[in-house]
Scaffold this active site. Sequence first.
Site, PDB file in Angstrom:
ATOM      1  N   LYS A 147       0.867  -1.185   0.000  1.00 19.40           N
ATOM      2  CA  LYS A 147       0.000   0.000   0.000  1.00 19.40           C
ATOM      3  C   LYS A 147       0.905   1.237   0.000  1.00 19.40           C
ATOM      4  O   LYS A 147       1.132   1.883   1.026  1.00 19.40           O
ATOM      5  CB  LYS A 147      -0.943  -0.037   1.209  1.00 19.40           C
ATOM      6  CG  LYS A 147      -2.197   0.807   1.018  1.00 19.40           C
ATOM      7  CD  LYS A 147      -3.263   0.418   2.005  1.00 19.40           C
ATOM      8  CE  LYS A 147      -4.449   1.367   2.039  1.00 19.40           C
ATOM      9  NZ  LYS A 147      -5.195   1.543   0.796  1.00 19.40           N
ATOM     10  N   GLU A 179      -7.975  -5.367 -10.009  1.00 22.68           N
ATOM     11  CA  GLU A 179      -8.804  -4.665  -9.022  1.00 22.68           C
ATOM     12  C   GLU A 179      -9.263  -3.360  -9.656  1.00 22.68           C
ATOM     13  O   GLU A 179      -9.131  -3.185 -10.874  1.00 22.68           O
ATOM     14  CB  GLU A 179      -8.006  -4.430  -7.736  1.00 22.68           C
ATOM     15  CG  GLU A 179      -6.734  -3.634  -7.948  1.00 22.68           C
ATOM     16  CD  GLU A 179      -5.913  -3.422  -6.676  1.00 22.68           C
ATOM     17  OE1 GLU A 179      -6.425  -3.588  -5.563  1.00 22.68           O
ATOM     18  OE2 GLU A 179      -4.736  -3.061  -6.821  1.00 22.68           O
ATOM     19  N   LEU A 203      -4.133  -5.128  -4.114  1.00 23.93           N
ATOM     20  CA  LEU A 203      -4.004  -4.803  -2.694  1.00 23.93           C
ATOM     21  C   LEU A 203      -4.836  -5.803  -1.898  1.00 23.93           C
ATOM     22  O   LEU A 203      -5.996  -6.044  -2.249  1.00 23.93           O
ATOM     23  CB  LEU A 203      -4.517  -3.386  -2.430  1.00 23.93           C
ATOM     24  CG  LEU A 203      -4.283  -2.953  -0.987  1.00 23.93           C
ATOM     25  CD1 LEU A 203      -2.844  -2.496  -0.801  1.00 23.93           C
ATOM     26  CD2 LEU A 203      -5.238  -1.867  -0.566  1.00 23.93           C
TER      27      LEU A 203
HETATM   28  N1  PDD Z   1      -8.006   2.338  -0.836  1.00 27.12           N
HETATM   29  N2  PDD Z   1      -7.349  -1.694  -3.877  1.00 27.12           N
HETATM   30  C1  PDD Z   1      -6.846  -0.435  -3.926  1.00 27.12           C
HETATM   31  C2  PDD Z   1      -5.946  -0.076  -5.056  1.00 27.12           C
HETATM   32  C3  PDD Z   1      -7.170   0.495  -2.913  1.00 27.12           C
HETATM   33  O1  PDD Z   1      -6.646   1.724  -2.956  1.00 27.12           O
HETATM   34  C4  PDD Z   1      -8.050   0.112  -1.863  1.00 27.12           C
HETATM   35  C5  PDD Z   1      -8.445   1.029  -0.760  1.00 27.12           C
HETATM   36  C6  PDD Z   1      -8.564  -1.209  -1.865  1.00 27.12           C
HETATM   37  C7  PDD Z   1      -9.486  -1.708  -0.774  1.00 27.12           C
HETATM   38  O2  PDD Z   1      -8.806  -1.936   0.437  1.00 27.12           O
HETATM   39  P1  PDD Z   1      -9.552  -1.829   1.843  1.00 27.12           P
HETATM   40  O3  PDD Z   1     -10.731  -2.718   1.767  1.00 27.12           O
HETATM   41  O4  PDD Z   1      -8.562  -2.266   2.823  1.00 27.12           O
HETATM   42  O5  PDD Z   1      -9.966  -0.370   2.015  1.00 27.12           O
HETATM   43  C8  PDD Z   1      -8.174  -2.084  -2.885  1.00 27.12           C
HETATM   44  C9  PDD Z   1      -8.148   3.261   0.263  1.00 27.12           C
HETATM   45  C10 PDD Z   1      -9.486   3.310   0.914  1.00 27.12           C
HETATM   46  C11 PDD Z   1      -7.586   4.613  -0.149  1.00 27.12           C
HETATM   47  O6  PDD Z   1      -6.541   4.609  -0.782  1.00 27.12           O
HETATM   48  O7  PDD Z   1      -8.147   5.663   0.214  1.00 27.12           O
END
Ligand code: PDD
Length: 286
Positions: A147, A179, A203
Amino acid sequence: MKDIVYLNGEFMPLEDARIPVLDRGFIFGDGVYEVVPVYSRHPFRLAEHLRRLQHSLDGIRLLNPLSDDEWTKLIHDIVARNSGDDQAVYWQVTRGAAKRAHEFPLSVKPTVFMMSNAMTTPPREQVENGVPCITMSDFRWLKCDIKSVSLLGNCLAKQLAVDADALEVVMFRDGYLTEASASNVFVVRDGVLLTPPKNHLVLPGITYDVVIELAEANGIPFEAREVHETELRAAQEVWVTSSTKEVLAVTSLDGRAVGDGKPGPVFRRMHALYQQFKQTVMRRAA
Ligand code: PDD
């Protein structure tokens, strides 16, 4: 009430927070981040977010500057210092400030920054009618499980969606679903819930795990496997999931209806299960 942020050991109003211009987060995007949703002032799935933070830090060879207990305390402190019961806490760790050179600097203190914004869950209209998405080929790097704050690829993708009045861009690499620009993607085909497995191309979403757990606990047939673009395009349902979007039905893709163009029955069930689960977890935490 002013937005209060945390920077390198201190709380301060957002407008007072400053970092050196040579911070490697600014110069190279050399850092990682997390976003945890907070409901009724309780962080949701914090242990899982902290585990993913460690995975991201390991992936960029940066020592975790705080213990899980210290992170937990900090998150509770920032929530207490900001207004609103429902918040989204964002924090990032970068490799710190050093003379610009690509290789890692020796003994530099990482920069730790945390802020909290009001949490806005999707409006009813989006939950009830679903959202439009577009598609594109995934041009990001091959370490999407980290991330990373280097989100240029995701920002370029998201802007394409905005330009097309869509919520998200669903991406394919070599013909297979990865994704979306800021969410994971699920597909329902013949009653079976499908999503790509966790690997370096996506992710590992915390919401993704919750959805899988809920499917398994409630007898919704589920498979984590590669999903071909043609399967996705012929699917009865497509969903996006993230901490802030929770679960949303995608009702059009590139201007064409998904299924009958309305959120499907499996989505409606999962959305209800997700809301129920959130309530139960939050009641237990209270
Ligand atoms: N983003 N894939 C990507 C590329 C993301 O940026 C995110 C979440 C997810 C989902 O992950 P999670 O369920 O843990 O929120 C998948 C966050 C919310 C952001 O960058 O603001």
